[in-house]
Design an enzyme around this catalytic site. Structure first.
Site, PDB file in Angstrom:
ATOM      1  N   HIS A 188       0.832  -1.206   0.000  1.00 48.12           N
ATOM      2  CA  HIS A 188       0.000   0.000   0.000  1.00 48.12           C
ATOM      3  C   HIS A 188       0.865   1.253   0.000  1.00 48.12           C
ATOM      4  O   HIS A 188       0.572   2.237  -0.686  1.00 48.12           O
ATOM      5  CB  HIS A 188      -0.902   0.023   1.238  1.00 48.12           C
ATOM      6  CG  HIS A 188      -1.962  -1.031   1.242  1.00 48.12           C
ATOM      7  ND1 HIS A 188      -2.568  -1.489   0.088  1.00 48.12           N
ATOM      8  CD2 HIS A 188      -2.552  -1.712   2.257  1.00 48.12           C
ATOM      9  CE1 HIS A 188      -3.466  -2.397   0.410  1.00 48.12           C
ATOM     10  NE2 HIS A 188      -3.482  -2.550   1.709  1.00 48.12           N
ATOM     11  N   GLU A 431      -9.358 -12.157 -20.646  1.00 51.28           N
ATOM     12  CA  GLU A 431      -8.511 -12.421 -19.484  1.00 51.28           C
ATOM     13  C   GLU A 431      -8.498 -13.894 -19.093  1.00 51.28           C
ATOM     14  O   GLU A 431      -7.850 -14.279 -18.130  1.00 51.28           O
ATOM     15  CB  GLU A 431      -8.944 -11.554 -18.299  1.00 51.28           C
ATOM     16  CG  GLU A 431     -10.437 -11.583 -18.025  1.00 51.28           C
ATOM     17  CD  GLU A 431     -10.876 -10.526 -17.037  1.00 51.28           C
ATOM     18  OE1 GLU A 431     -10.058 -10.075 -16.218  1.00 51.28           O
ATOM     19  OE2 GLU A 431     -12.065 -10.145 -17.063  1.00 51.28           O
ATOM     20  N   ASP A 455      -5.015 -11.023 -15.090  1.00 51.73           N
ATOM     21  CA  ASP A 455      -5.568 -12.375 -14.971  1.00 51.73           C
ATOM     22  C   ASP A 455      -5.103 -13.279 -16.103  1.00 51.73           C
ATOM     23  O   ASP A 455      -4.825 -14.456 -15.891  1.00 51.73           O
ATOM     24  CB  ASP A 455      -7.097 -12.325 -14.942  1.00 51.73           C
ATOM     25  CG  ASP A 455      -7.633 -12.116 -13.527  1.00 51.73           C
ATOM     26  OD1 ASP A 455      -6.881 -12.369 -12.569  1.00 51.73           O
ATOM     27  OD2 ASP A 455      -8.791 -11.688 -13.386  1.00 51.73           O
ATOM     28  N   CYS A 502      -5.870  -3.283 -20.954  1.00 58.03           N
ATOM     29  CA  CYS A 502      -6.086  -2.480 -19.748  1.00 58.03           C
ATOM     30  C   CYS A 502      -5.417  -3.070 -18.509  1.00 58.03           C
ATOM     31  O   CYS A 502      -5.621  -2.581 -17.404  1.00 58.03           O
ATOM     32  CB  CYS A 502      -7.577  -2.285 -19.492  1.00 58.03           C
ATOM     33  SG  CYS A 502      -8.510  -3.815 -19.297  1.00 58.03           S
TER      34      CYS A 502
END
Length: 585
Positions: A188, A431, A455, A502
């Site tokens: 993070h 994907e 993915d 993307c």
């Protein structure tokens, strides 16, 4: 010089400020049964205070980007988890211990469980629980957590660790850069540093023990190095390096309104941004995005306790569409499941949720949820150029069923006299390997493809990218991945439709020349990656890129391909480094 992990690019020199939270002493003494109920009240009060604090931090973080505010939505879910809090209460009553001791013990149990899973994703969950547990303990004891928003002097922040809540409260006008002992590229802390465009190095092991307040330090977030108390010659060298970096950034800024086309102009790629809400649109436009290639609608569902209604969704979609107008916006329909859960939706535990009930599979079963979203998207299409995209498609049957439901919604809106774009394009994410392999069949049913590499890569290579033990197997430049991409692009062009990308690979400059050569028509990425990818493409001759891609398809190992691409980038006078952001695409 000490080597760490390059978390966020840039070079800064300044005075050290070592951030250390006040040490907490846990009272491990026993309490009586009568006192135990008083301890339960102390715990409940602290949990309530923690909820208020995190709500406030979440609101602050929306300025960075809605997707980062979701980190704190996860924190709120932990605090509102009855099992988690009741375990603490039961420890107080069962073991007759203090509230702070019970909170500490339960948090440590959860942290140990997550860490033992040997998966980077679950290690991030451990970091979340650690942040929450420490906050509860501090609030029980009445110890005020330090806020980095109060810093006024310009400093370089050094810490053993920075929790998400620490990072979110950084005063960006005061903190020039930061260097942290713990963390990785996908933590993070790293992700938020890149979003705030603050240079950062993480994974420095023991640097916070060596540095003292007032020391001089150089942080090179591009190379992943820190230099404590540098000599005059080193300072001079890094000052020159910083000036070169800023010059490069300035030059990149000039590309904002330039088209993303190759040297001789024979090939043009549409370059777009992935967004999570209206808050991300200004930053995307500022970096030169020519549209939104992925609007992650799941964030509308995750930041709440119940499903969003049609009006709420319509307003959110309209805001993004109007913000990006006249450029196109691809709205991905609900993509939950896997690692994205909704607490208010009955989603049974699954042995392998990434291969389970998720995305389009949920929508085709819960048509009430799907239709509500489609109505909102169609209504928003009257306010700009909207494209709809279905995720997690594995075959023709799913496309046909989704299109049938879309047609039902269009007919309903037309009967109601509601305006929408009747020529709106419909596409799918590629994907799943089955979709990539049968792209020639799927292309007959839709208007465009968008390759979701996150993915696609992990399913193709059977390698969980969040699992540190096998992360080396997760490689975007693996020949199998490149061949699948080539197959999809070729199939789409034969059918007269276009293909975009993307996933994270779209924003990786080490992949840009190959993707150009493979024939991609559009690339969508985190806004921060747009200028550098655009520069690479504008510096490349399309014929050379095509030859590079053809050669890559015939190589055997990812390392061979990477070496060839790095050599190619060096020839363009580009830095052969990957700038990859984790977006949970």
């Amino acid at each position: 010089m000490q080597k760490g992990i390059a978390a966020s690019p840039g070079i800064e020199t300044g005075k050290v400020f070592v951030f250390r939270e006040q040490a907490v002493s846990i009272d491990q003494s026993a309490v009586s049964r009568e006192q135990a109920e008083h301890e339960v009240v102390r715990l409940e009060k602290a949990v309530g205070t923690s909820l208020e604090q995190i709500e406030a931090i979440k609101d602050q973080t929306i300025e960075i980007g809605k997707e980062y505010a979701e980190i704190f939505e996860a924190h709120l879910m932990i605090l509102e988890d009855a099992v988690f809090i009741n375990k603490m209460k039961n420890k107080i009553r069962g073991d007759l211990i203090t509230a702070e001791n019970a909170a500490h013990q339960v948090a440590e149990e959860y942290i140990a469980q997550f860490n033992n899973m040997g998966n980077a994703y679950f290690k991030e969950r451990a970091a979340d629980v650690k942040d929450i547990g420490e906050r509860i303990v501090r609030n029980i004891l009445g110890i005020e957590s330090k806020s980095l928003s109060e810093l006024t002097e310009k400093v370089i922040l050094i810490a053993e660790d920075l929790t998400p809540s620490n990072t979110a409260q950084i005063n960006r006008n005061a903190v020039l850069a930061f260097a942290v002992d713990m963390g990785g590229r996908t933590s993070h802390t790293s992700i938020m540093a890149r979003s705030m465009e603050i240079p950062a190095v993480v994974g420095l092991c023991d640097f916070s023990q060596k540095a003292k307040d007032g020391d001089m330090v150089i942080v090179d977030g591009s190379e992943g190095t820190v230099i404590l108390n540098p000599d005059a010659e080193t300072l001079k060298r890094y000052q020159a390096k910083k000036e070169e970096y800023l010059k490069d950034v300035n030059e990149l800024g000039k590309l904002k309104n330039e088209p993303c086309k190759t040297v001789c102009g024979e090939r043009r790629i549409e370059i777009c941004a992935n967004v999570g809400g209206r808050e991300d649109c200004a930053g995307a436009s500022d970096k030169g995005a020519e549209g939104c290639g992925l609007f992650r609608t799941e964030f509308l569902y995750m930041d709440r306790t119940a499903l969003p209604n049609e009006e709420e969704q319509f307003k959110a979609y309209r805001e993004v569409v109007e913000s990006m107008a006249p450029n196109p916006v691809i709205i991905r329909t609900l993509d939950i499941g896997g690692d994205k859960k909704l607490p208010y939706l009955d989603m049974p535990a699954e042995q392998n949720p990434f291969l389970g009930w998720r995305a389009i599979r949920i929508c085709l079963e819960r048509t009430d949820i799907f239709k509500t979203q489609l109505r909102a998207i169609l209504r928003a299409s009257s306010f700009g150029k909207v494209r709809i995209m279905f995720p997690m498609i594995s075959g023709l049957a799913e496309i046909r069923k989704a299109k049938l439901i879309l047609k039902e919604v269009q007919d309903e809106l037309e009967a109601e006299g509601v305006h929408f774009d009747k020529d709106l394009e419909v596409g799918i994410m590629i994907e799943i390997p089955s979709a990539a392999i049968t792209a020639d069949l799927l292309a007959k049913e839709i208007d465009f493809f968008s390759i979701g590499t996150n993915d696609l890569i992990q399913y193709t290579l059977a390698a969980d990218r969040m699992n540190e033990r096998i992360s080396h197997l997760y490689d975007p430049l693996h020949p199998a991945v490149l061949r699948l991409i080539k197959h999809v692009v070729d199939a789409s062009h034969r059918a007269g439709i276009w293909t975009g990308m993307c996933g994270e690979m779209a924003g990786d400059i080490a992949a840009a020349p190959i993707l150009l050569g493979l024939g991609l028509d559009e690339l969508s990425m985190s806004a921060i990656s747009i200028p550098r990818v655009k520069k690479v493409i504008r510096s490349t001759n399309y014929r050379d890129a095509a030859k590079l891609a053809e050669a890559a398809l015939n190589l055997e190992e990812p390392d061979e391909i990477r070496a060839m691409v790095n050599s190619f980038l060096s020839g363009l006078n580009q830095t052969p480094e990957s700038i990859i952001l984790t977006e949970g695409v």
